[in-house]
Each structure stands twice: as structure tokens, then as C-alpha cells.
Scaffold this active site. Structure first.
Site, PDB file in Angstrom:
ATOM      1  CB  SER A   6      -0.374  17.611  -4.225  1.00 61.28           C
ATOM      2  OG  SER A   6      -1.471  16.734  -4.022  1.00 61.28           O
ATOM      3  CG  ASP A  31      -3.982  15.442  -6.675  1.00 66.27           C
ATOM      4  OD1 ASP A  31      -3.808  15.608  -7.895  1.00 66.27           O
ATOM      5  OD2 ASP A  31      -3.083  15.576  -5.824  1.00 66.27           O
ATOM      6  CG  MET A  33      -7.824  11.082  -7.238  1.00 63.13           C
ATOM      7  SD  MET A  33      -6.613   9.961  -6.519  1.00 63.13           S
ATOM      8  CE  MET A  33      -5.156  11.023  -6.456  1.00 63.13           C
ATOM      9  CG  HIS A  62      -4.501  16.412 -11.481  1.00 63.11           C
ATOM     10  ND1 HIS A  62      -3.454  15.648 -11.000  1.00 63.11           N
ATOM     11  CD2 HIS A  62      -4.863  15.851 -12.657  1.00 63.11           C
ATOM     12  CE1 HIS A  62      -3.203  14.666 -11.851  1.00 63.11           C
ATOM     13  NE2 HIS A  62      -4.046  14.755 -12.860  1.00 63.11           N
ATOM     14  CG  MET A  64      -6.178  12.187 -11.709  1.00 59.35           C
ATOM     15  SD  MET A  64      -5.059  11.967 -10.309  1.00 59.35           S
ATOM     16  CE  MET A  64      -5.481  13.439  -9.369  1.00 59.35           C
ATOM     17  CG  MET A 133      -0.154  12.443 -14.882  1.00 61.65           C
ATOM     18  SD  MET A 133      -0.419  13.422 -13.393  1.00 61.65           S
ATOM     19  CE  MET A 133      -0.004  12.243 -12.099  1.00 61.65           C
ATOM     20  N   GLY A 140      -0.416   9.637  -3.756  1.00 61.40           N
ATOM     21  CA  GLY A 140       0.776  10.410  -3.452  1.00 61.40           C
ATOM     22  C   GLY A 140       1.898   9.490  -2.996  1.00 61.40           C
ATOM     23  CG  ASP A 171       0.827  15.767 -10.108  1.00 57.88           C
ATOM     24  OD1 ASP A 171       1.367  15.489  -9.026  1.00 57.88           O
ATOM     25  OD2 ASP A 171      -0.411  15.734 -10.298  1.00 57.88           O
ATOM     26  N   GLY A 173       6.099  12.525  -7.484  1.00 52.65           N
ATOM     27  CA  GLY A 173       7.474  12.253  -7.082  1.00 52.65           C
ATOM     28  C   GLY A 173       8.417  13.433  -7.222  1.00 52.65           C
TER      29      GLY A 173
HETATM   30  C1  DX5 Z   1      -1.084  11.606  -7.958  1.00 56.20           C
HETATM   31  C2  DX5 Z   1      -1.474  13.049  -7.780  1.00 56.20           C
HETATM   32  C3  DX5 Z   1      -0.362  13.904  -7.305  1.00 56.20           C
HETATM   33  C4  DX5 Z   1       0.141  13.547  -5.922  1.00 56.20           C
HETATM   34  C5  DX5 Z   1       1.573  13.923  -5.874  1.00 56.20           C
HETATM   35  O1  DX5 Z   1      -2.072  10.950  -8.660  1.00 56.20           O
HETATM   36  O2  DX5 Z   1      -1.903  13.591  -9.017  1.00 56.20           O
HETATM   37  O3  DX5 Z   1      -0.749  15.279  -7.345  1.00 56.20           O
HETATM   38  O4  DX5 Z   1      -0.504  14.230  -4.896  1.00 56.20           O
HETATM   39  O5  DX5 Z   1       2.102  13.487  -4.665  1.00 56.20           O
HETATM   40  P1  DX5 Z   1       3.682  13.299  -4.492  1.00 56.20           P
HETATM   41  O6  DX5 Z   1       4.316  14.643  -4.720  1.00 56.20           O
HETATM   42  O7  DX5 Z   1       3.839  12.811  -3.104  1.00 56.20           O
HETATM   43  O8  DX5 Z   1       4.125  12.305  -5.532  1.00 56.20           O
HETATM   44 ZN    ZN Z   2      -2.159  15.789  -9.130  1.00 57.25          ZN
END
Ligand code: DX5
Ligand code: ZN
Length: 218
Positions: A6, A31, A33, A62, A64, A133, A140, A171, A173
Site C-alpha cells: 500500500s 487507498d 479515501m 481500494h 473507501m 479488512m 495505515g 488489508d 496490519g
Molecule cells: C487502511 C488501508 C490500508 C493501509 C494498510 O484503511 O486500506 O491499505 O494502507 O496499512 P498497514 O499495512 O500499515 O496496516
Molecule cells: Zn487498502
């Protein structure tokens, strides 16, 4: 077993260089958003169009965002090879998935941690991927939610029964310490932001994640 780093955890002032750092990965996870569906604002269509033009690997967008029925098709038309919408925001997911596929993208549905899969299992024939998710979407670097693994297993089992080529993505952690349980549960596409971009060598991190997942593939 595919790795989709990501770019949310990358340096937004140098996105082309940051894409080059992950050229050994399978996808670049982008991502989007909108500050409404999630309490964070990142980037949108004009930036994605520019990323498509320079990325060495295909984009896994992705979204959101609210009203994906209206906004998501443009990401496929811009050249994103995979477009994920959130089922919580979609009004007509069948039409949306068909529109994404017609525009040349893989069509994907995302589920927030609190959203069950069962009510949407009938959508599988319309989908190329289901994203489970493993954090609350928006940021992140959050902690992995192991309590989502039964949902991953449930989606994998439904895909097996359905018989199609539907990928199962996780996706949030995902790291060297959590990716194996995701693979064990049945995931086959792994998004990792901080675990890749926070590493000294992003290519090494991608290789390590892929090896760990492959050792736990079904
Ligand atoms: C969170 C995003 C993820 C994020 C993951 O809303 O959809 O894609 O970037 O980041 P990490 O891998 O650090 O959790
Ligand atoms: Zn994502």
C-alpha cells in the site's frame, strides 16, 4: 500468493519513485479515501491517472468512498486493473461490478470488520476478489485484527463451493508476524503498507512476505 504493497505508507511527494521501490510486487495498492466514508482524505482520480502512466506494476485501487456506483467506474476507465468498492457504500453492487469488468478491471468487494460476508455471498459470480479488512479502514499502521480470520475462511470456503477464480485479499496490519495466519485462513492476496514501506529494503520485505505466505498456501 500475491503481495500488494500500500502506497499509503509511502512518501506522497515522490510517488513515482515509491512505485519503483515495489516493482517486484504483484500490485500497487492505492487507498482512495474521500473524507466521508472514512475520516481521512488521500488522493483521487487525477493522481491515479498519473500513477497508471508511470507504474511498473498494475494498480489495485481500494476505494473507501461514498457512492462508488457513481465514482468507481472512472478508476477502471483510467486503467486501474483491480477496483475495490465497499459493499457498505454500494447501492447496486451487481451493476457496479459488471460496469467495472466491462471497463477492463477486476471487480472487487470490500467488507469492513463489522460487516458479515453471508448476506453478500450471492455476489461471488460477479466478483474477481473479496477484500476482508483486518483493520477499521482509514489509516495505515493500525493493529491487525485476528478476529477477522474466520471471515476469511468463510469467504475462501464459499469461493471453493462456487468454483470460480475469486481471490481473497486481506488489508490492514499485515506483516511478517501476521501474514501466515492470513494464508492459513485462505487469503491469497496480501496488502501491506507500513510493513513494506517501513522496511529498509522494500523489495526484501516483499520477498519475505511472499515466502511466508507461500509456505502456508493451501
Ligand atoms: C487502511 C488501508 C490500508 C493501509 C494498510 O484503511 O486500506 O491499505 O494502507 O496499512 P498497514 O499495512 O500499515 O496496516
Ligand atoms: Zn487498502
Amino acid at each position: 500468493m500475491q503481495i500488494s504493497p500500500s502506497i499509503l505508507s509511502s512518501d506522497f511527494a515522490h510517488l513515482a519513485d515509491e512505485l519503483d521501490r515495489i516493482s517486484s510486487a504483484d500490485w500497487a495498492h492505492v487507498d482512495v479515501m474521500d473524507g466521508h466514508f472514512v475520516p481521512n482524505l488521500t488522493l483521487g482520480l487525477p493522481v491515479v491517472e498519473s500513477l497508471v502512466a508511470v507504474s511498473p506494476i498494475p494498480l489495485d485501487c481500494h476505494l473507501m468512498i461514498d457512492d462508488p456506483d457513481r465514482w468507481a467506474p472512472a478508476y477502471a476507465e483510467a486503467g486501474a486493473k483491480s477496483v475495490t468498492f465497499h459493499i457498505e457504500a454500494a447501492k447496486d453492487p451487481v451493476t457496479l461490478a459488471r460496469t467495472l469488468r466491462a471497463a477492463g478491471a477486476r471487480a472487487s468487494m470490500a467488507l469492513k470488520p463489522g460487516t458479515p460476508f453471508a448476506p453478500y455471498a450471492d455476489l461471488l459470480p460477479e466478483l474477481d476478489m473479496v477484500l476482508v479488512m483486518t483493520v477499521e479502514p482509514g489509516f495505515g499502521g493500525q493493529s491487525f485484527m485476528a478476529d477477522q480470520m474466520p471471515k476469511v475462511a468463510q469467504v475462501r470456503e464459499a469461493v471453493r463451493r462456487h468454483g470460480g477464480e475469486v481471490w481473497v485479499q486481506v488489508d490492514g496490519g499485515v506483516s511478517a508476524s501476521t501474514i501466515e495466519q492470513c494464508a492459513d485462513a485462505g487469503a491469497d492476496v496480501f496488502v501491506a503498507g507500513s510493513a513494506v514501506y517501513g522496511a529498509d529494503n522494500a523489495a526484501d520485505a516483499v520477498a519475505e512476505l511472499r515466502a511466508l505466505a507461500t509456505n502456508h498456501s493451501h
